[in-house]
Scaffold this motif. Structure first.
Motif, PDB file in Angstrom:
ATOM      1  N   THR A 180      -5.173  -0.320 -12.493  1.00 26.70           N
ATOM      2  CA  THR A 180      -4.493  -1.599 -12.235  1.00 26.70           C
ATOM      3  C   THR A 180      -3.921  -2.929 -13.194  1.00 26.70           C
ATOM      4  OG1 THR A 180      -5.813  -1.315  -9.941  1.00 26.70           O
ATOM      5  CG2 THR A 180      -5.148  -3.336 -10.874  1.00 26.70           C
ATOM      6  N   THR A 203       3.758  -0.223  -8.994  1.00 20.51           N
ATOM      7  CA  THR A 203       4.112  -0.833  -7.697  1.00 20.51           C
ATOM      8  C   THR A 203       3.359  -2.085  -7.244  1.00 20.51           C
ATOM      9  OG1 THR A 203       1.679  -0.712  -6.752  1.00 20.51           O
ATOM     10  CG2 THR A 203       2.509   1.175  -6.933  1.00 20.51           C
ATOM     11  N   LEU A 253       1.871   3.120  -3.202  1.00 23.39           N
ATOM     12  CA  LEU A 253       0.702   3.732  -3.651  1.00 23.39           C
ATOM     13  C   LEU A 253       0.290   4.835  -3.500  1.00 23.39           C
ATOM     14  CD1 LEU A 253      -2.085   0.806  -4.419  1.00 23.39           C
ATOM     15  CD2 LEU A 253      -0.668   2.258  -6.114  1.00 23.39           C
ATOM     16  N   ASP A 281      -0.892  -0.378 -10.811  1.00 25.81           N
ATOM     17  CA  ASP A 281      -1.316  -0.802  -9.327  1.00 25.81           C
ATOM     18  C   ASP A 281      -0.982  -2.320 -10.315  1.00 25.81           C
ATOM     19  OD1 ASP A 281      -1.764  -2.585  -7.210  1.00 25.81           O
ATOM     20  OD2 ASP A 281      -3.417  -1.826  -6.689  1.00 25.81           O
ATOM     21  N   SER A 300     -10.404  -2.940  -9.079  1.00 28.07           N
ATOM     22  CA  SER A 300      -9.543  -3.588  -7.845  1.00 28.07           C
ATOM     23  C   SER A 300     -10.297  -3.801  -6.741  1.00 28.07           C
ATOM     24  CB  SER A 300      -8.636  -2.588  -8.291  1.00 28.07           C
ATOM     25  OG  SER A 300      -7.642  -2.445  -7.790  1.00 28.07           O
ATOM     26  N   ALA A 350      -0.242  -4.964  -7.993  1.00 28.57           N
ATOM     27  CA  ALA A 350      -0.323  -5.848  -6.948  1.00 28.57           C
ATOM     28  C   ALA A 350       0.215  -7.256  -7.594  1.00 28.57           C
ATOM     29  CB  ALA A 350      -1.180  -5.577  -6.057  1.00 28.57           C
ATOM     30  N   THR A 381      -6.590   0.634  -3.691  1.00 25.85           N
ATOM     31  CA  THR A 381      -5.864   0.938  -4.928  1.00 25.85           C
ATOM     32  C   THR A 381      -7.340   2.706  -5.053  1.00 25.85           C
ATOM     33  OG1 THR A 381      -6.168  -0.626  -5.872  1.00 25.85           O
ATOM     34  CG2 THR A 381      -6.216   1.191  -7.611  1.00 25.85           C
ATOM     35  N   THR A 411       0.724  -1.138  -0.016  1.00 20.27           N
ATOM     36  CA  THR A 411       0.057  -0.459  -0.078  1.00 20.27           C
ATOM     37  C   THR A 411       0.963   1.286   0.320  1.00 20.27           C
ATOM     38  OG1 THR A 411      -2.074  -1.024   1.499  1.00 20.27           O
ATOM     39  CG2 THR A 411      -1.719   0.730   1.567  1.00 20.27           C
TER      40      THR A 411
END
Length: 357
Positions: free
Chosen positions: A126, A174, A61, A152, A80, A154, A84, A58
């Motif tokens: 994302t 990220t 972001l 994003d 997402s 992730a 996000t 996190t």
């Protein structure tokens, strides 16, 4: 009990051997030997030029919104994980949602430009379920309107697009190294940026703004990963080919045996080497989803409704209707996917779905 996922654990002796190094150094945090080694090994494994590991997924972001958001409007996706959108609001920016592509489930690049206003400062998209966005179209839009692009990513460890790491796209990407991810440090994350100026700013931002012990380079917070987290990463990384291979076997088995006459799967974007990070199925109706979820739960099998609800419907977002996202969010279910799922377990999941639709 079969959960939607399970953390991969390396042999405990191998983790303890890495932890022992931290003990020997009497160095548990502040970017010690293990963190530096992990970053170098990740750069080599991912074929990337830079990385900053962080204490969770996190923080990158939040740092991105602080550096690139500037309190403005952020074009983003309604499909997402909640973080996000929450990060945008947390950092005093305004989320502006754009609906998703019905097959890829990523932000619909053809609708982005219409959402841009004079207050827009960035696009935060994302790569949902590890499926790349249309990065070329998004880059063209961003350059035209002088916007920053944050991805994003992730879910994207190991994903490549056009033979290039997905982390190389955008102004910043990220990743999450949470325990449920393919590669993990128990809790952790990372951020990536190819622009040297911004990379340095990201580094300072995650380290209280320190340039040296007595010299500060702007505002910062504590986003540093610990040596104990790095120890887990160093113990997990040698098993990545096993992890990816075993997950692919599960995905292939689902693909070959689930009856898709009343279901829809995720369409992976062309020219993508996917990492088999999730296995979402989309039902024709929410009622069918709820039935299958109930039948599986009765067998102590627990899939999960990633990602529901559609983020534009959360109260603090004040989002406009997103018909595609809202419809899919109500009908999408992720099936169990992790190393160690057995064929009999998979057969139980599959037969429960096939016989109840």
């Amino acid at each position: 009990m079969i959960n939607v996922t399970k953390a991969f654990l390396p042999p405990i002796a191998e983790y303890q051997a890495q932890v022992q190094r931290a003990w020997n150094n009497v160095w548990l945090t502040n970017r010690g030997e293990l963190v530096l080694e992990l970053e170098e090994k990740l750069k080599n494994y991912l074929s990337i030029s830079n990385i900053i590991t962080t204490n969770n997924g996190t923080i990158p972001l939040q740092i991105a919104m602080k550096l690139f958001g500037n309190g403005g409007e952020i074009i983003t996706t309604p499909i997402s994980y909640v973080v996000t959108t929450a990060t945008i609001v947390w950092e005093n920016c305004t989320p502006v949602f754009v609906d998703i592509h019905p097959d890829y489930l990523t932000i619909d690049e053809t609708k982005i430009e219409a959402a841009i206003t004079s207050k827009t400062t960035a696009i935060l998209a994302t790569h949902v379920f590890g499926n790349p966005c249309h990065v070329e179209a998004i880059e063209a839009i961003a350059q035209k309107h002088k916007l920053k692009v944050i991805y994003d990513a992730a879910h994207c460890f190991g994903v490549t697009y056009n033979n290039q790491s997905i982390f190389d796209f955008g102004d910043m990407s990220t990743c999450s190294f949470h325990a449920t991810k393919l590669f993990h440090t128990a809790e952790g994350g990372a951020m990536f940026c190819n622009d040297e100026k911004w990379f340095k700013q990201l580094y300072y931002s995650h380290n209280f703004g320190h340039k040296t012990a007595l010299d500060f380079h702007g505002l910062g917070i504590n986003g540093k990963i610990s040596e104990l987290q790095a120890a887990m990463g160093l113990a997990v990384l040698p098993y990545m080919e096993t992890i990816l291979g075993e997950r692919k076997k599960v995905v292939d088995y689902y693909n070959s045996n689930i009856d898709f006459s009343k279901l829809k799967g995720l369409k992976i974007r062309e020219n993508t080497q996917w990492n088999n990070s999730y296995y979402p199925i989309i039902f024709e109706t929410e009622a069918e989803l709820l039935l299958i979820e109930q039948k599986l739960n009765e067998l102590q099998i627990f899939p999960r409704r990633y990602f529901c609800p559609s983020l534009n419907t959360i109260e603090y977002t004040n989002g406009k209707p997103m018909p595609v996202s809202e419809s899919i969010a109500s009908r999408i279910l992720c099936l169990p996917l992790y190393v160690g799922l057995t064929t009999p377990e998979l057969d139980t999941i599959i037969s429960t779905i096939n016989t109840n639709l």
